[in-house]
Design a protein around this motif. Structure first.
Motif, PDB file in Angstrom:
ATOM      1  N   LYS A   1      -5.862   2.447 -42.017  1.00 46.38           N
ATOM      2  CA  LYS A   1      -5.674   3.164 -40.758  1.00 46.38           C
ATOM      3  C   LYS A   1      -4.204   3.433 -40.488  1.00 46.38           C
ATOM      4  O   LYS A   1      -3.808   4.534 -40.104  1.00 46.38           O
ATOM      5  N   THR A   2      -3.407   2.398 -40.677  1.00 45.53           N
ATOM      6  CA  THR A   2      -1.975   2.502 -40.420  1.00 45.53           C
ATOM      7  C   THR A   2      -1.344   3.662 -41.176  1.00 45.53           C
ATOM      8  O   THR A   2      -0.684   4.527 -40.600  1.00 45.53           O
ATOM      9  N   THR A   3      -1.575   3.665 -42.476  1.00 43.97           N
ATOM     10  CA  THR A   3      -0.978   4.697 -43.327  1.00 43.97           C
ATOM     11  C   THR A   3      -1.518   6.071 -42.971  1.00 43.97           C
ATOM     12  O   THR A   3      -0.780   7.051 -42.913  1.00 43.97           O
ATOM     13  N   LEU A   4      -2.806   6.122 -42.714  1.00 41.66           N
ATOM     14  CA  LEU A   4      -3.429   7.384 -42.336  1.00 41.66           C
ATOM     15  C   LEU A   4      -2.769   7.957 -41.087  1.00 41.66           C
ATOM     16  O   LEU A   4      -2.427   9.145 -41.034  1.00 41.66           O
ATOM     17  N   SER A   5      -2.556   7.108 -40.113  1.00 37.93           N
ATOM     18  CA  SER A   5      -1.919   7.531 -38.864  1.00 37.93           C
ATOM     19  C   SER A   5      -0.538   8.125 -39.135  1.00 37.93           C
ATOM     20  O   SER A   5      -0.150   9.149 -38.557  1.00 37.93           O
ATOM     21  N   ARG A   6       0.185   7.471 -40.028  1.00 37.46           N
ATOM     22  CA  ARG A   6       1.514   7.958 -40.396  1.00 37.46           C
ATOM     23  C   ARG A   6       1.430   9.354 -41.037  1.00 37.46           C
ATOM     24  O   ARG A   6       2.207  10.245 -40.695  1.00 37.46           O
ATOM     25  N   HIS A   7       0.482   9.529 -41.951  1.00 35.77           N
ATOM     26  CA  HIS A   7       0.328  10.820 -42.620  1.00 35.77           C
ATOM     27  C   HIS A   7       0.049  11.934 -41.611  1.00 35.77           C
ATOM     28  O   HIS A   7       0.600  13.027 -41.724  1.00 35.77           O
ATOM     29  N   PHE A   8      -0.796  11.634 -40.642  1.00 38.09           N
ATOM     30  CA  PHE A   8      -1.089  12.644 -39.627  1.00 38.09           C
ATOM     31  C   PHE A   8       0.156  13.012 -38.832  1.00 38.09           C
ATOM     32  O   PHE A   8       0.367  14.184 -38.507  1.00 38.09           O
ATOM     33  N   ALA A   9       0.964  12.017 -38.555  1.00 39.08           N
ATOM     34  CA  ALA A   9       2.203  12.283 -37.822  1.00 39.08           C
ATOM     35  C   ALA A   9       3.112  13.218 -38.615  1.00 39.08           C
ATOM     36  O   ALA A   9       3.701  14.152 -38.069  1.00 39.08           O
ATOM     37  N   VAL A  10       3.202  12.979 -39.907  1.00 39.37           N
ATOM     38  CA  VAL A  10       4.052  13.816 -40.758  1.00 39.37           C
ATOM     39  C   VAL A  10       3.542  15.256 -40.781  1.00 39.37           C
ATOM     40  O   VAL A  10       4.316  16.206 -40.653  1.00 39.37           O
ATOM     41  N   LEU A  11       2.230  15.406 -40.914  1.00 37.86           N
ATOM     42  CA  LEU A  11       1.640  16.743 -40.946  1.00 37.86           C
ATOM     43  C   LEU A  11       1.877  17.465 -39.631  1.00 37.86           C
ATOM     44  O   LEU A  11       2.131  18.677 -39.601  1.00 37.86           O
ATOM     45  N   ARG A  12       1.782  16.721 -38.544  1.00 40.42           N
ATOM     46  CA  ARG A  12       2.029  17.305 -37.230  1.00 40.42           C
ATOM     47  C   ARG A  12       3.468  17.805 -37.136  1.00 40.42           C
ATOM     48  O   ARG A  12       3.719  18.933 -36.722  1.00 40.42           O
ATOM     49  N   GLU A  13       4.395  16.951 -37.547  1.00 38.19           N
ATOM     50  CA  GLU A  13       5.814  17.300 -37.471  1.00 38.19           C
ATOM     51  C   GLU A  13       6.170  18.463 -38.406  1.00 38.19           C
ATOM     52  O   GLU A  13       7.169  19.136 -38.212  1.00 38.19           O
TER      53      GLU A  13
END
Lengths: 118, 118
Positions: free
Chosen positions: A66-78
DNA sequence: CCGAGTGTTCGTTCGACATCGAACACATTA
DNA sequence: TAATGTGTTCGATGTCGAACGAACACTCGG
Protein backbone atom coordinates in the motif's frame (compact mmCIF):
# COMPACT_ATOMS: atom_id res chain seq x y z
CA UNK A 1 -18.36 33.31 11.65
CA UNK A 2 -19.12 31.12 14.66
CA UNK A 3 -17.87 27.59 14.13
CA UNK A 4 -18.01 27.41 10.37
CA UNK A 5 -18.76 23.80 9.72
CA UNK A 6 -15.67 22.44 8.12
CA UNK A 7 -16.89 22.70 4.55
CA UNK A 8 -16.13 19.43 2.74
CA UNK A 9 -13.24 18.45 5.06
CA UNK A 10 -10.70 15.89 3.88
CA UNK A 11 -11.89 12.32 3.57
CA UNK A 12 -10.30 8.93 3.77
CA UNK A 13 -7.05 8.98 5.66
CA UNK A 14 -6.14 11.95 3.53
CA UNK A 15 -5.60 14.79 5.95
CA UNK A 16 -5.02 16.87 2.89
CA UNK A 17 -6.93 16.69 -0.39
CA UNK A 18 -5.03 15.51 -3.47
CA UNK A 19 -2.76 18.17 -4.98
CA UNK A 20 -2.88 18.24 -8.76
CA UNK A 21 -0.41 19.52 -11.30
CA UNK A 22 -1.68 20.83 -14.61
CA UNK A 23 -0.03 18.87 -17.43
CA UNK A 24 0.87 22.17 -19.04
CA UNK A 25 3.11 22.93 -16.09
CA UNK A 26 4.90 19.59 -16.20
CA UNK A 27 8.52 19.57 -17.39
CA UNK A 28 9.40 16.89 -19.90
CA UNK A 29 11.87 15.42 -17.44
CA UNK A 30 9.16 14.78 -14.85
CA UNK A 31 7.01 13.01 -17.43
CA UNK A 32 9.85 10.79 -18.65
CA UNK A 33 11.00 9.90 -15.15
CA UNK A 34 7.45 9.16 -14.02
CA UNK A 35 6.87 6.84 -16.97
CA UNK A 36 10.29 5.27 -16.63
CA UNK A 37 9.07 3.08 -13.81
CA UNK A 38 7.45 -0.24 -14.77
CA UNK A 39 4.94 -0.21 -11.93
CA UNK A 40 3.73 3.23 -12.86
CA UNK A 41 3.42 2.31 -16.53
CA UNK A 42 1.36 -0.68 -15.45
CA UNK A 43 -0.95 1.61 -13.49
CA UNK A 44 -1.31 3.94 -16.45
CA UNK A 45 -2.13 1.09 -18.80
CA UNK A 46 -4.77 -0.39 -16.50
CA UNK A 47 -6.18 3.07 -16.03
CA UNK A 48 -6.37 3.59 -19.78
CA UNK A 49 -8.42 0.44 -20.23
CA UNK A 50 -10.92 1.43 -17.55
CA UNK A 51 -13.49 4.21 -17.62
CA UNK A 52 -13.03 7.53 -15.88
CA UNK A 53 -13.44 7.54 -12.09
CA UNK A 54 -13.97 3.80 -12.22
CA UNK A 55 -11.00 2.54 -10.31
CA UNK A 56 -9.89 3.25 -6.77
CA UNK A 57 -6.24 3.24 -5.76
CA UNK A 58 -6.41 -0.11 -4.04
CA UNK A 59 -8.00 -1.88 -7.00
CA UNK A 60 -4.81 -2.23 -9.01
CA UNK A 61 -2.92 -5.45 -9.47
CA UNK A 62 0.69 -4.50 -8.77
CA UNK A 63 3.29 -6.36 -6.71
CA UNK A 64 3.91 -3.63 -4.14
CA UNK A 65 2.56 -2.70 -0.73
CA UNK A 66 0.00 0.00 0.00
CA UNK A 67 2.73 2.40 1.00
CA UNK A 68 4.63 2.12 -2.25
CA UNK A 69 1.46 2.20 -4.28
CA UNK A 70 0.43 5.45 -2.62
CA UNK A 71 3.80 6.94 -3.49
CA UNK A 72 3.47 5.91 -7.15
CA UNK A 73 0.09 7.59 -7.39
CA UNK A 74 1.55 10.76 -5.96
CA UNK A 75 4.28 10.76 -8.60
CA UNK A 76 1.79 10.23 -11.41
CA UNK A 77 -0.34 13.05 -10.06
CA UNK A 78 2.63 15.41 -9.91
CA UNK A 79 3.52 14.45 -13.46
CA UNK A 80 0.09 15.59 -14.60
CA UNK A 81 -0.87 12.08 -15.60
CA UNK A 82 -3.89 11.57 -13.44
CA UNK A 83 -6.58 13.30 -11.47
CA UNK A 84 -7.97 12.03 -8.17
CA UNK A 85 -11.27 12.52 -6.43
CA UNK A 86 -12.30 11.36 -2.99
CA UNK A 87 -15.45 9.26 -2.78
CA UNK A 88 -16.14 8.14 0.73
CA UNK A 89 -13.25 6.10 2.00
CA UNK A 90 -11.95 5.53 -1.49
CA UNK A 91 -9.93 7.70 -3.80
CA UNK A 92 -10.96 7.41 -7.42
CA UNK A 93 -8.72 7.97 -10.41
CA UNK A 94 -8.96 9.34 -13.90
CA UNK A 95 -6.26 9.33 -16.57
CA UNK A 96 -5.76 12.83 -17.99
CA UNK A 97 -5.67 11.50 -21.52
CA UNK A 98 -6.44 14.48 -23.69
CA UNK A 99 -4.72 17.06 -21.49
CA UNK A 100 -1.52 15.07 -21.20
CA UNK A 101 -1.67 14.24 -24.88
CA UNK A 102 -1.87 17.92 -25.72
CA UNK A 103 1.22 18.64 -23.69
CA UNK A 104 3.28 15.60 -24.80
CA UNK A 105 1.88 14.28 -28.08
CA UNK A 106 2.47 10.60 -28.61
CA UNK A 107 4.03 9.86 -25.26
CA UNK A 108 0.99 8.40 -23.57
CA UNK A 109 0.19 6.27 -26.60
CA UNK A 110 3.59 4.62 -26.37
CA UNK A 111 2.89 3.56 -22.83
CA UNK A 112 -0.68 2.46 -23.38
CA UNK A 113 0.26 0.37 -26.40
CA UNK A 114 3.28 -1.17 -24.73
CA UNK A 115 3.32 -4.96 -24.74
CA UNK A 116 2.10 -6.14 -21.38
CA UNK A 117 3.40 -9.65 -20.69
CA UNK A 118 7.11 -10.36 -21.22
CA UNK B 1 46.03 -15.71 -45.85
CA UNK B 2 49.49 -14.91 -44.54
CA UNK B 3 49.38 -12.04 -42.10
CA UNK B 4 46.06 -10.59 -43.13
CA UNK B 5 46.53 -6.93 -42.49
CA UNK B 6 44.30 -6.28 -39.57
CA UNK B 7 41.34 -5.20 -41.59
CA UNK B 8 40.05 -1.99 -40.04
CA UNK B 9 41.08 -2.92 -36.44
CA UNK B 10 39.70 -0.90 -33.53
CA UNK B 11 40.94 2.67 -33.31
CA UNK B 12 41.10 5.31 -30.66
CA UNK B 13 41.42 3.94 -27.17
CA UNK B 14 38.54 1.68 -28.09
CA UNK B 15 39.88 -1.84 -27.77
CA UNK B 16 36.48 -2.92 -28.88
CA UNK B 17 34.38 -1.32 -31.62
CA UNK B 18 31.12 0.33 -30.59
CA UNK B 19 28.30 -2.12 -29.94
CA UNK B 20 25.00 -0.98 -31.40
CA UNK B 21 21.45 -1.87 -30.52
CA UNK B 22 18.80 -1.78 -33.20
CA UNK B 23 16.00 0.58 -32.13
CA UNK B 24 13.53 -2.17 -32.95
CA UNK B 25 15.02 -4.27 -30.16
CA UNK B 26 14.85 -1.51 -27.57
CA UNK B 27 12.26 -1.85 -24.81
CA UNK B 28 10.21 1.25 -24.07
CA UNK B 29 11.62 1.31 -20.57
CA UNK B 30 15.20 1.64 -21.82
CA UNK B 31 14.22 4.53 -24.06
CA UNK B 32 12.39 6.40 -21.30
CA UNK B 33 15.15 5.88 -18.77
CA UNK B 34 17.82 6.93 -21.25
CA UNK B 35 15.96 10.13 -22.07
CA UNK B 36 15.12 10.76 -18.43
CA UNK B 37 18.59 12.14 -17.84
CA UNK B 38 19.09 15.88 -18.55
CA UNK B 39 22.67 15.48 -19.77
CA UNK B 40 21.64 12.80 -22.25
CA UNK B 41 18.74 14.89 -23.53
CA UNK B 42 21.16 17.76 -24.03
CA UNK B 43 23.41 15.51 -26.10
CA UNK B 44 20.48 14.35 -28.18
CA UNK B 45 19.33 17.91 -28.83
CA UNK B 46 22.78 19.10 -29.86
CA UNK B 47 23.08 16.06 -32.06
CA UNK B 48 19.75 16.78 -33.69
CA UNK B 49 20.87 20.26 -34.66
CA UNK B 50 24.09 19.04 -36.25
CA UNK B 51 24.55 17.04 -39.42
CA UNK B 52 25.22 13.31 -39.47
CA UNK B 53 28.72 12.19 -38.49
CA UNK B 54 29.60 15.79 -37.81
CA UNK B 55 30.28 15.75 -34.11
CA UNK B 56 32.79 13.75 -32.13
CA UNK B 57 32.14 12.69 -28.55
CA UNK B 58 34.42 15.31 -27.04
CA UNK B 59 32.82 18.18 -28.91
CA UNK B 60 29.78 18.47 -26.69
CA UNK B 61 29.24 21.19 -24.16
CA UNK B 62 28.12 19.35 -21.04
CA UNK B 63 29.21 19.88 -17.45
CA UNK B 64 30.67 16.42 -16.85
CA UNK B 65 34.05 14.76 -17.16
CA UNK B 66 35.22 12.58 -20.03
CA UNK B 67 34.47 9.47 -18.03
CA UNK B 68 30.87 10.35 -17.39
CA UNK B 69 30.38 11.57 -20.92
CA UNK B 70 31.64 8.27 -22.28
CA UNK B 71 29.14 6.44 -20.09
CA UNK B 72 26.25 8.60 -21.31
CA UNK B 73 27.13 7.84 -24.91
CA UNK B 74 27.12 4.13 -24.13
CA UNK B 75 23.64 4.40 -22.65
CA UNK B 76 22.32 6.30 -25.67
CA UNK B 77 23.83 3.69 -27.97
CA UNK B 78 22.21 0.84 -26.03
CA UNK B 79 18.90 2.67 -26.20
CA UNK B 80 19.13 2.70 -29.99
CA UNK B 81 19.37 6.46 -30.06
CA UNK B 82 22.67 6.88 -31.81
CA UNK B 83 25.20 5.23 -34.05
CA UNK B 84 28.95 5.65 -33.71
CA UNK B 85 31.78 5.33 -36.17
CA UNK B 86 35.49 5.54 -35.52
CA UNK B 87 37.43 8.07 -37.56
CA UNK B 88 41.05 8.20 -36.60
CA UNK B 89 41.37 9.08 -32.96
CA UNK B 90 37.83 10.41 -32.83
CA UNK B 91 34.51 8.70 -32.54
CA UNK B 92 31.81 10.33 -34.62
CA UNK B 93 28.12 10.27 -33.87
CA UNK B 94 24.87 10.16 -35.73
CA UNK B 95 21.38 10.44 -34.30
CA UNK B 96 19.20 7.53 -35.46
CA UNK B 97 16.32 9.85 -36.20
CA UNK B 98 14.12 7.94 -38.59
CA UNK B 99 14.80 4.52 -37.12
CA UNK B 100 14.10 5.58 -33.56
CA UNK B 101 11.09 7.54 -34.73
CA UNK B 102 9.68 4.45 -36.37
CA UNK B 103 10.01 2.50 -33.15
CA UNK B 104 8.77 5.24 -30.78
CA UNK B 105 6.76 7.78 -32.76
CA UNK B 106 6.80 11.25 -31.26
CA UNK B 107 9.23 10.54 -28.46
CA UNK B 108 12.33 12.00 -30.07
CA UNK B 109 10.42 15.09 -31.17
CA UNK B 110 9.51 15.85 -27.59
CA UNK B 111 13.16 15.85 -26.60
CA UNK B 112 14.41 17.78 -29.61
CA UNK B 113 11.78 20.48 -29.18
CA UNK B 114 12.28 20.76 -25.44
CA UNK B 115 13.02 24.26 -24.20
CA UNK B 116 16.74 24.54 -23.73
CA UNK B 117 17.52 27.27 -21.18
CA UNK B 118 15.61 27.23 -17.87
C1' DC C 1 -19.20 2.99 19.52
C1' DC C 2 -16.21 -0.54 17.71
C1' DG C 3 -14.29 -2.90 14.10
C1' DA C 4 -12.82 -3.46 9.13
C1' DG C 5 -11.48 -1.09 4.96
C1' DT C 6 -8.86 2.66 2.49
C1' DG C 7 -5.06 5.56 1.92
C1' DT C 8 -1.37 8.68 3.72
C1' DT C 9 2.91 9.91 6.41
C1' DC C 10 7.22 8.67 8.89
C1' DG C 11 11.53 6.56 9.30
C1' DT C 12 14.52 3.19 7.45
C1' DT C 13 16.94 0.13 4.29
C1' DC C 14 18.76 -1.10 -0.01
C1' DG C 15 20.16 -1.13 -4.81
C1' DA C 16 20.93 1.50 -8.94
C1' DC C 17 23.19 5.02 -11.17
C1' DA C 18 25.58 9.53 -12.01
C1' DT C 19 29.93 11.17 -10.98
C1' DC C 20 34.83 11.37 -10.48
C1' DG C 21 40.19 10.41 -10.77
C1' DA C 22 43.62 7.42 -12.40
C1' DA C 23 45.26 4.23 -15.58
C1' DC C 24 45.12 2.45 -20.07
C1' DA C 25 44.83 2.02 -25.49
C1' DC C 26 45.10 3.92 -29.77
C1' DA C 27 45.84 7.82 -33.29
C1' DT C 28 48.14 11.80 -34.82
C1' DT C 29 51.75 15.00 -35.06
C1' DA C 30 56.13 17.00 -33.89
C1' DT D 1 60.27 8.06 -30.62
C1' DA D 2 58.11 11.24 -27.58
C1' DA D 3 54.20 14.22 -26.71
C1' DT D 4 49.52 15.29 -27.17
C1' DG D 5 44.71 14.38 -28.03
C1' DT D 6 40.66 11.21 -27.83
C1' DG D 7 37.98 7.91 -25.65
C1' DT D 8 37.47 3.76 -22.72
C1' DT D 9 37.78 0.83 -18.40
C1' DC D 10 38.39 0.29 -13.40
C1' DG D 11 37.40 1.18 -8.69
C1' DA D 12 35.33 4.27 -5.26
C1' DT D 13 32.03 7.67 -3.68
C1' DG D 14 27.53 10.02 -3.10
C1' DT D 15 22.96 10.65 -4.03
C1' DC D 16 18.41 9.57 -5.22
C1' DG D 17 14.48 6.82 -5.37
C1' DA D 18 11.88 2.36 -4.75
C1' DA D 19 10.54 -0.56 -1.24
C1' DC D 20 8.89 -1.84 3.33
C1' DG D 21 6.57 -1.91 8.25
C1' DA D 22 4.29 0.67 11.61
C1' DA D 23 1.49 4.31 12.98
C1' DC D 24 -2.06 7.46 11.88
C1' DA D 25 -6.58 9.55 9.87
C1' DC D 26 -10.78 9.00 7.96
C1' DT D 27 -15.18 6.41 6.21
C1' DC D 28 -18.54 3.11 6.55
C1' DG D 29 -21.03 -1.02 8.27
C1' DG D 30 -22.13 -3.69 12.19
Amino acid sequence: MAAQHRQQATPAGHRTPPVHTDPRDVPLEAALVALGDPVRRSLVRELARAGEWERSCGSFDVPVTKTTLSRHFAVLREAGLLEQRDAGAKRLNRLRRTEFDARFPGLLDLVVNEDEGG
